[in-house]
Write a protein that holds these residues in place. Structure first.
Motif, PDB file in Angstrom:
ATOM      1  N   TYR A 194       0.832  -1.197   0.000  1.00  0.00           N
ATOM      2  CA  TYR A 194       0.000   0.000   0.000  1.00  0.00           C
ATOM      3  C   TYR A 194       0.873   1.258   0.000  1.00  0.00           C
ATOM      4  N   VAL A 229       1.103   4.118  -2.968  1.00  0.00           N
ATOM      5  CA  VAL A 229       0.713   5.507  -2.718  1.00  0.00           C
ATOM      6  C   VAL A 229       1.918   6.443  -2.841  1.00  0.00           C
ATOM      7  N   LYS A 266      -2.765   9.585   3.053  1.00  0.00           N
ATOM      8  CA  LYS A 266      -2.863   8.128   3.120  1.00  0.00           C
ATOM      9  C   LYS A 266      -3.780   7.748   4.272  1.00  0.00           C
ATOM     10  N   GLU A 279      -6.836   3.384   1.618  1.00  0.00           N
ATOM     11  CA  GLU A 279      -7.411   4.363   0.708  1.00  0.00           C
ATOM     12  C   GLU A 279      -6.524   5.605   0.652  1.00  0.00           C
ATOM     13  N   PHE A 339     -10.632   7.439  -2.175  1.00  0.00           N
ATOM     14  CA  PHE A 339     -10.239   6.691  -3.362  1.00  0.00           C
ATOM     15  C   PHE A 339      -9.759   5.307  -2.937  1.00  0.00           C
ATOM     16  N   SER A 340     -10.301   4.289  -3.586  1.00  0.00           N
ATOM     17  CA  SER A 340      -9.921   2.897  -3.334  1.00  0.00           C
ATOM     18  C   SER A 340      -9.175   2.359  -4.547  1.00  0.00           C
ATOM     19  N   TYR A 341      -8.281   1.428  -4.297  1.00  0.00           N
ATOM     20  CA  TYR A 341      -7.472   0.831  -5.359  1.00  0.00           C
ATOM     21  C   TYR A 341      -8.263  -0.295  -6.019  1.00  0.00           C
ATOM     22  N   TRP A 387      -6.767   4.188  -8.750  1.00  0.00           N
ATOM     23  CA  TRP A 387      -7.426   4.755  -7.578  1.00  0.00           C
ATOM     24  C   TRP A 387      -8.732   5.390  -8.038  1.00  0.00           C
ATOM     25  N   PHE A 402      -8.284   8.920  -9.906  1.00  0.00           N
ATOM     26  CA  PHE A 402      -7.600   9.868  -9.037  1.00  0.00           C
ATOM     27  C   PHE A 402      -6.943  11.029  -9.781  1.00  0.00           C
TER      28      PHE A 402
END
Length: 105
Positions: free
Chosen positions: A6, A10, A51, A57, A69-71, A76, A85
């Motif tokens: 994660y 990010v 983050k 998210e 925003f979710s992956y 995203w 995103f």
């Protein structure tokens, strides 16, 4: 995805965003402190991107409100609008700057 993955993903998003802003030649100041990226505009308005490790998210706050925003499928995606995103951030930057900002996504 685990916590390490994660953060790597990010961190890459933050780097891509920094590069896009630099390449655009726009007058957007940015700063990353810990898990938070702040974008500041001439009128002193800000977009705050951070983050959210517990939720895996990215959260964004701007004049337009707060967004998560979710992956999904290596992108995203905003839970409210379904926007990707980088497109979303560009639109928000245009609103804050009061003009269209040219940059690659």
């Amino acid at each position: 995805m685990n916590d390490t993955e994660y953060h790597q993903i990010v961190d890459e998003v933050f780097s891509q965003l920094e590069e896009a802003i630099d390449d655009s030649g726009s007058d957007i100041d940015y700063e990353i402190i810990g898990n938070v990226m702040n974008l500041e505009f001439d009128d002193r308005s800000q977009i705050v991107i951070n983050k959210q490790e517990a939720m895996k998210e990215i959260w964004l706050a701007s004049k337009s409100g707060g967004f998560h925003f979710s992956y999904v499928d290596e992108k995203w995606i905003c839970s409210k609008s379904g926007s990707e995103f980088f497109s979303f951030v560009k639109n928000e930057c245009d609103k804050h700057a009061g003009e269209a900002i040219e940059w690659d996504e």
